[in-house]
Each structure stands twice: as structure tokens, then as C-alpha cells.
Write a protein that holds these residues in place. Structure first.
Motif, PDB file in Angstrom:
ATOM      1  N   GLY A 508      33.095  53.048  51.093  1.00  0.00           N
ATOM      2  CA  GLY A 508      33.340  52.967  49.647  1.00  0.00           C
ATOM      3  C   GLY A 508      34.727  52.558  49.225  1.00  0.00           C
ATOM      4  O   GLY A 508      35.060  52.630  48.039  1.00  0.00           O
ATOM      5  N   TYR A 509      35.571  52.097  50.163  1.00  0.00           N
ATOM      6  CA  TYR A 509      36.919  51.660  49.811  1.00  0.00           C
ATOM      7  C   TYR A 509      37.001  50.146  49.954  1.00  0.00           C
ATOM      8  O   TYR A 509      36.841  49.605  51.051  1.00  0.00           O
ATOM      9  CB  TYR A 509      37.966  52.304  50.721  1.00  0.00           C
ATOM     10  CG  TYR A 509      38.138  53.790  50.529  1.00  0.00           C
ATOM     11  CD1 TYR A 509      39.001  54.295  49.565  1.00  0.00           C
ATOM     12  CD2 TYR A 509      37.437  54.695  51.324  1.00  0.00           C
ATOM     13  CE1 TYR A 509      39.162  55.657  49.393  1.00  0.00           C
ATOM     14  CE2 TYR A 509      37.589  56.063  51.163  1.00  0.00           C
ATOM     15  CZ  TYR A 509      38.458  56.540  50.195  1.00  0.00           C
ATOM     16  OH  TYR A 509      38.609  57.887  50.015  1.00  0.00           O
ATOM     17  N   GLN A 510      37.251  49.441  48.834  1.00  0.00           N
ATOM     18  CA  GLN A 510      37.409  47.991  48.892  1.00  0.00           C
ATOM     19  C   GLN A 510      38.778  47.602  49.439  1.00  0.00           C
ATOM     20  O   GLN A 510      38.946  46.524  49.991  1.00  0.00           O
ATOM     21  CB  GLN A 510      37.228  47.393  47.495  1.00  0.00           C
ATOM     22  CG  GLN A 510      35.848  47.642  46.906  1.00  0.00           C
ATOM     23  CD  GLN A 510      34.737  47.118  47.790  1.00  0.00           C
ATOM     24  OE1 GLN A 510      34.809  45.986  48.265  1.00  0.00           O
ATOM     25  NE2 GLN A 510      33.713  47.913  48.004  1.00  0.00           N
ATOM     26  N   ASP A 511      39.736  48.489  49.282  1.00  0.00           N
ATOM     27  CA  ASP A 511      41.109  48.236  49.741  1.00  0.00           C
ATOM     28  C   ASP A 511      41.353  49.052  51.007  1.00  0.00           C
ATOM     29  O   ASP A 511      41.418  50.282  50.970  1.00  0.00           O
ATOM     30  CB  ASP A 511      42.103  48.646  48.643  1.00  0.00           C
ATOM     31  CG  ASP A 511      43.537  48.254  48.986  1.00  0.00           C
ATOM     32  OD1 ASP A 511      43.812  48.046  50.179  1.00  0.00           O
ATOM     33  OD2 ASP A 511      44.367  48.174  48.073  1.00  0.00           O
ATOM     34  N   ALA A 512      41.474  48.355  52.154  1.00  0.00           N
ATOM     35  CA  ALA A 512      41.643  49.048  53.437  1.00  0.00           C
ATOM     36  C   ALA A 512      42.950  49.837  53.492  1.00  0.00           C
ATOM     37  O   ALA A 512      43.003  50.916  54.091  1.00  0.00           O
ATOM     38  CB  ALA A 512      41.588  48.040  54.584  1.00  0.00           C
ATOM     39  N   SER A 513      44.003  49.310  52.883  1.00  0.00           N
ATOM     40  CA  SER A 513      45.287  50.021  52.910  1.00  0.00           C
ATOM     41  C   SER A 513      45.194  51.333  52.123  1.00  0.00           C
ATOM     42  O   SER A 513      45.771  52.349  52.516  1.00  0.00           O
ATOM     43  CB  SER A 513      46.397  49.132  52.343  1.00  0.00           C
ATOM     44  OG  SER A 513      46.123  48.779  50.996  1.00  0.00           O
ATOM     45  N   TYR A 514      44.465  51.318  51.006  1.00  0.00           N
ATOM     46  CA  TYR A 514      44.274  52.551  50.235  1.00  0.00           C
ATOM     47  C   TYR A 514      43.463  53.561  51.056  1.00  0.00           C
ATOM     48  O   TYR A 514      43.743  54.766  51.043  1.00  0.00           O
ATOM     49  CB  TYR A 514      43.564  52.251  48.918  1.00  0.00           C
ATOM     50  CG  TYR A 514      43.357  53.469  48.059  1.00  0.00           C
ATOM     51  CD1 TYR A 514      44.408  54.043  47.355  1.00  0.00           C
ATOM     52  CD2 TYR A 514      42.108  54.063  47.964  1.00  0.00           C
ATOM     53  CE1 TYR A 514      44.232  55.170  46.579  1.00  0.00           C
ATOM     54  CE2 TYR A 514      41.908  55.201  47.199  1.00  0.00           C
ATOM     55  CZ  TYR A 514      42.973  55.745  46.495  1.00  0.00           C
ATOM     56  OH  TYR A 514      42.782  56.870  45.742  1.00  0.00           O
ATOM     57  N   PHE A 515      42.446  53.068  51.771  1.00  0.00           N
ATOM     58  CA  PHE A 515      41.655  53.936  52.653  1.00  0.00           C
ATOM     59  C   PHE A 515      42.547  54.594  53.705  1.00  0.00           C
ATOM     60  O   PHE A 515      42.446  55.796  53.964  1.00  0.00           O
ATOM     61  CB  PHE A 515      40.557  53.112  53.326  1.00  0.00           C
ATOM     62  CG  PHE A 515      39.974  53.758  54.554  1.00  0.00           C
ATOM     63  CD1 PHE A 515      39.206  54.910  54.459  1.00  0.00           C
ATOM     64  CD2 PHE A 515      40.202  53.218  55.812  1.00  0.00           C
ATOM     65  CE1 PHE A 515      38.671  55.507  55.589  1.00  0.00           C
ATOM     66  CE2 PHE A 515      39.681  53.808  56.950  1.00  0.00           C
ATOM     67  CZ  PHE A 515      38.916  54.958  56.842  1.00  0.00           C
ATOM     68  N   CYS A 516      43.442  53.795  54.302  1.00  0.00           N
ATOM     69  CA  CYS A 516      44.339  54.343  55.336  1.00  0.00           C
ATOM     70  C   CYS A 516      45.248  55.423  54.759  1.00  0.00           C
ATOM     71  O   CYS A 516      45.491  56.453  55.406  1.00  0.00           O
ATOM     72  CB  CYS A 516      45.163  53.222  55.965  1.00  0.00           C
ATOM     73  SG  CYS A 516      44.177  52.068  56.968  1.00  0.00           S
ATOM     74  N   ARG A 517      45.752  55.198  53.530  1.00  0.00           N
ATOM     75  CA  ARG A 517      46.613  56.208  52.910  1.00  0.00           C
ATOM     76  C   ARG A 517      45.833  57.501  52.627  1.00  0.00           C
ATOM     77  O   ARG A 517      46.338  58.599  52.869  1.00  0.00           O
ATOM     78  CB  ARG A 517      47.218  55.658  51.614  1.00  0.00           C
ATOM     79  CG  ARG A 517      48.247  54.572  51.817  1.00  0.00           C
ATOM     80  CD  ARG A 517      49.095  54.354  50.564  1.00  0.00           C
ATOM     81  NE  ARG A 517      48.295  53.927  49.434  1.00  0.00           N
ATOM     82  CZ  ARG A 517      48.004  52.658  49.174  1.00  0.00           C
ATOM     83  NH1 ARG A 517      48.454  51.688  49.971  1.00  0.00           N
ATOM     84  NH2 ARG A 517      47.288  52.324  48.111  1.00  0.00           N
TER      85      ARG A 517
END
Length: 548
Positions: A508-517
Motif C-alpha cells: 500500500g505504499y506508492q513511495d518506497a522511501s516513505y515505506f522505508c522510513r
């Protein structure tokens, strides 16, 4: 590949620039050259370059005018100006006209390459920003029905009190005119019609009704589901209308809706209609009038179109119904605040009694109010079947009341019954509702799921659902969604074939960097570190097994 155009009246200069760029910048394609400003503008229109290197001093049209024309036609084009040392004032003017950078002639290769790297970085940033904006637009488009539902709910509950706040939200939804009249559409005998249907079938049935209502109401209406079997319609008009004209128009729309729904689905509906209000912040008045009109079905039967001015209770009296007291009583009953509910009810009854002389009229109103409060009690956790039996039992005792004091005492006693029933049933009901919501989240967490959407599946307002969810689970809705997504991510990380980008998308995360954070914040390590720990743990277990 980034497209670049060179504009200089000296051919040797153009050739030198091309040679430097082609040898050192594999990501840049020199798509064309021009020797004067007029040709540069025409070529830029045809090639649509990302970057233009433009000399200031050129025949016919100088570089400043050419750059200005190109920026007007293609605002996203990045322009780098070439200028001699004694033309520095022109360079400043070029920057004001939209040029990104300028270079002094003769151009040194290292300065050219450094400038191009800077410009390309800005182009990449602008491209990423546009992609993010496009992604946000897609998300907003998907969430628009829920944004509209929230807007309508806030309007009809009287929570929008500032005109600027209304204009901002209405503008976001693209409303061309202010809502003026509220309609409440209710499916007659909904529970009987859907008694043997599955939950999926019920939802499909309601969606079919919704589509037909939207189709019939037309573009001059906001239509949103409200409650288990009701729809709220807010009509707006292109010009000013008298109360009589607004009534005629709203009744015509209601008739069209009734005919369409019955023709296509053989289902009867009742429509209540409120008065027309010029100020959109008064829509809560029109809504409550429409709701009161729609409730007259209890006396008039099914398949009705009822305007509030056709209800004798309202028609014969200039009395302004105290909606604010009713809303307070409903909210306090729903929340289980017995003392505050009874205090607000006393104020409501006192206000009502002071403006109504006929005892039978008062009884009719109080009976209607009892039905309203029983619905609030059900929303707060009371047992519907028990309250239905209670309502039928209480009608006879209301008939026996001979004074207003007796009516007030009778009303207070039944509010106590409602609250007692809520306390007995609320715990199990709340648990079932939140468990149902959690199941929905577990099935849909892969997409951008919103609190308003989940609240609708359990037929609660977003505000009440949010508060109930936190009370039952101990943490808020967003935290639960994050936990579900990260638990799934942990399982996927055990598969070495899945990249972090793919896992982010699947949970459900389109932004991988946001997912990592988010993962690091929750787990104390990055996804790759977590994956390494799993691999190391497996290796250690494998070695230990071989040793034994």
C-alpha cells in the motif's frame, strides 16, 4: 534522454558546444541548432526541447526576446543564456525573464558541463514533482466520493460556520453554485427487502439505488449515502428562486427520482424535502426539515414525496424548530452521556412546549422525537429489536398522558430505557463493529484506504468511528493500518526475489522511501537490515542443525 537545442549566430560556437556536450553528456541529445532568434522560436515549437542554450546577441530577434517567447509557449523549457562579460546587465534581465542559468563567453568546457548538470538536476526534480502531483491527483480522484461525503456531512450537521471555509471546500469540489435545498431519500422497507440478502448483495443493491438517484438528480445536486438505507441530496440553483419556485423544482426532482428507481428496480422510496436557504451554512436547517418531513411516512405510508411546508405540524406555526437542541440530544444519546442527554432534552422540550398549545400536536412531535432518539441509541450500541418492541409498547402510554409535565416525565423514562439498553449491548456491539472494520482493512490495506471509507462500511460517522476505534483497540486507525501493512511487509521480506520497491507497492505504499522510513520507525531498522537479520538467523539455525 534530455533534448537540448543550441542557439548562436556563430556556427563555430555552435559546433564547439555540440562537441563538448556529445562527448561528455550521454544523457543529453543535441536535437537541433538555430542561428537567430526567430528560427530559435520556430524550432523550439517543433522540437519541444528540455534545454535551450541561447546567445543574447543575435540578428533580427535577440536572445532575450527569443527566450521570452519560448518560455511563454513552453514554460517548462530550461534556458541557459550565453553572454559576454560586458553584457552582464543582460544576464540579470535574462534571469528575470525565466532563464535558469547564464554562462560567460568564451565558454569553458568545465563550466558548461557543471551548468548542464545543475540544470538537469532541476529538470529531474521538476519531473519527480510532476509525477508526485499526478499521483496525488489520482489519489484525490479516488477519494473524491469520501471528500464529498465529509463535506455534505459537515454542512448538514452545522459544523461549517465560516463562509471562507465553505468556499474553500466547495471550490475544491468544483461546485458552481451554493447548495440551497436538502432532500432525504429513504428506501421503503429496506430491511424487509434485504433480509435474506448477503452483505455483498446489500451493498450492490444500495449502489444501484445511489447510481439511479445521481442520474435522476442531475448535475445540480450533491448526492451522498447517509446511514444504512438513506441518501442525502443537496440541490443548488443557477439563479435566485422564491420558496415556492424552489419547492416546485425540488418536488419535480424528487418525482423523477421516484419514477426512475421504481421503473428500474421496482423499489419504492420516500423523499423528504426541506425549505430553501440562501446561506449554505443554513443547510443543516433544510436537512433537519427534510428529515422531519421524511419521517411523516410513519403516518402517511410508503412511496411519498413530502415537503416540510405540507406537514401541518410545521405549516401552521411560525415557530423555528430548535435543531441545535435535537442534534445535541441525539449526539449525547449516541455517546451514552445520560446526564447531558437528559439536560439537552429538557431544553428541547421546554422550547417546544412554549410554542405549541395543542396537546395532541405535542404528542405527535414527541413520538417522532422518540423514533429519532431510538435510532441514535441503536447507533450507540442498543439492540434494534428490543427498542422496536419498546417503541410499540410506549405509544399507548403516551396516549394516556394528560399534561405536558406527564409527557416530559414519560420521555425521560424512555430515554433511561434507551441508555440502559445501550449499556447492556454496547460492549459486544462495539467489538463486532470494530472487528468488522478490521476485517475490511485486512482485505483492502494494499490500496490507499481512508478512515471515511471504513467508517461507511460499518455505518458510522467518521468522527464517531475514529473515537470508537481508538477506544476499542488502544491506538488510532492510521496506526492500525500501518501495523497491518508492516506485518505483511515482514512476511514478504523473507522472499529474496521481492525487491523493497515491489514490497512497498504490494503493502500500500506508492513511495518506497516513505515505506522505508515507516518501517524503520516501527521496527528500528531498514527493510534491508531486517531481511539480512532473517537470512543470518536462518544460516545460524542451519549450522546448528548440522552440528547436531
Amino acid at each position: 534522454m534530455v533534448k537540448l537545442m543550441i542557439v548562436d549566430d556563430e556556427q563555430l560556437e555552435r559546433q564547439a558546444l555540440r562537441l563538448i556536450i556529445e562527448r561528455n553528456c550521454p544523457d543529453i541529445e543535441v536535437a537541433g541548432e538555430a542561428g537567430d532568434g526567430v528560427s530559435a522560436v520556430q524550432l523550439a515549437i517543433a522540437l519541444k526541447p528540455d534545454i535551450v542554450i541561447m546567445d543574447i546577441r543575435m540578428p533580427e530577434m535577440n536572445g532575450l526576446h527569443a527566450a521570452q517567447s519560448i518560455k511563454q509557449l513552453a514554460p517548462d523549457t530550461s534556458i541557459v543564456m550565453l553572454t559576454a562579460f560586458d553584457e552582464f546587465a543582460y544576464a540579470k534581465q535574462a534571469l528575470q525573464l525565466g532563464a535558469m542559468e547564464y554562462l560567460l563567453k568564451p565558454v569553458r568546457p568545465e563550466m558548461l558541463l557543471q551548468t548542464l548538470q545543475t540544470v538537469m538536476q532541476r529538470i529531474r526534480e521538476m519531473s519527480a514533482r510532476r509525477q508526485e502531483e499526478a499521483r496525488l491527483r489520482e489519489q484525490i480522484a479516488a477519494a473524491l466520493p469520501f471528500i464529498q461525503m465529509s463535506f455534505v456531512y459537515d454542512l448538514i450537521s452545522g459544523q461549517i460556520t465560516e463562509m471562507e471555509h465553505f468556499k474553500e471546500r466547495a471550490g475544491f469540489l468544483g461546485l458552481q453554485a451554493n447548495p440551497a435545498v436538502a432532500l432525504v431519500v429513504d428506501v421503503d422497507r429496506f430491511k424487509e427487502l434485504t433480509r435474506s440478502a448477503s452483505e455483498l448483495e446489500k451493498q450492490v443493491f444500495k449502489q444501484q439505488i445511489y447510481r439511479l438517484v445521481v442520474q435522476s438528480a442531475g448535475k445540480t445536486a450533491l448526492v451522498t449515502p447517509f446511514g444504512s438505507d438513506s441518501l442525502v441530496i443537496l440541490l443548488h440553483f443557477s439563479g435566485e428562486k422564491t420558496q415556492e419556485e424552489a419547492k416546485e423544482y425540488a418536488c419535480r426532482i424528487a418525482g423523477s427520482i421516484q419514477e426512475t428507481v421504481f421503473r428500474d428496480m421496482k423499489v419504492h422510496i420516500t423523499v423528504g424535502i426541506g425549505r430553501c436557504y440562501e446561506d449554505p451554512r443554513d443547510m443543516y436547517k433544510s436537512y433537519h426539515e427534510a428529515l422531519s418531513a421524511q419521517r411523516q411516512r410513519f403516518y402517511l405510508g410508503d412511496h411519498q414525496i413530502i415537503h416540510i411546508e405540507d406537514v401541518p405540524f410545521f405549516q401552521d406555526s411560525p415557530f423555528q424548530y430548535p435543531f441545535q437542541y435535537e442534534r445535541t440530544v441525539m449526539e449525547k444519546v449516541r455517546c451514552g452521556d445520560r446526564r447531558a442527554a437528559k439536560a439537552a432534552l429538557r431544553e428541547l422540550l421546554q422550547e417546544t412546549f412554549s410554542h405549541r398549545s395543542g396537546l395532541e400536536t405535542v404528542k405527535a412531535y414527541v413520538l417522532e422525537l422518540l423514533i429519532v432518539l431510538s435510532r441514535s441509541a441503536v447507533e450507540g450500541g442498543a439492540n434494534l429489536e428490543q427498542l422496536t418492541l419498546l417503541n410499540f409498547t410506549c405509544i399507548q402510554s403516551l396516549t394516556d398522558c394528560a399534561t405536558k409535565e406527564h409527557i416530559e416525565q414519560w420521555m425521560m423514562e424512555y430515554v433511561d430505557h434507551f441508555m440502559d439498553n445501550m449499556l447492556e449491548n454496547r460492549s459486544s456491539v462495539n467489538t463486532r463493529l470494530i472487528n468488522s472494520a478490521c476485517e475490511y482493512i485486512l482485505k483492502n490495506f494494499q490500496r490507499n484506504i481512508l478512515l471515511e471509507e471504513v467508517a461507511q462500511t460499518v455505518h458510522l460517522s467518521p468522527f464517531y468511528f475514529s473515537r470508537l476505534f481508538k477506544k476499542e483497540k488502544g491506538y488510532n486507525f492510521a496506526d492500525f493500518v500501518t501495523r497491518v501493512r508492516l506485518e505483511r511487509a515482514k512476511k514478504l521480506l523473507q522472499n529474496q526475489d521481492y525487491t523493497v520497491v515491489r514490497i512497498a507497492s504490494e503493502v500500500g505504499y506508492q513511495d518506497a522511501s516513505y515505506f522505508c522510513r515507516a518501517f524503520r520507525k516501527a521496527c528500528g531498522m531498514t527493510p534491508n537490515q531486517y531481511r539480512s537479520d532473517i537470512a543470518r538467523s536462518r544460516e545460524e539455525k542451519s549450522k546448528a542443525a548440522k552440528m547436531h
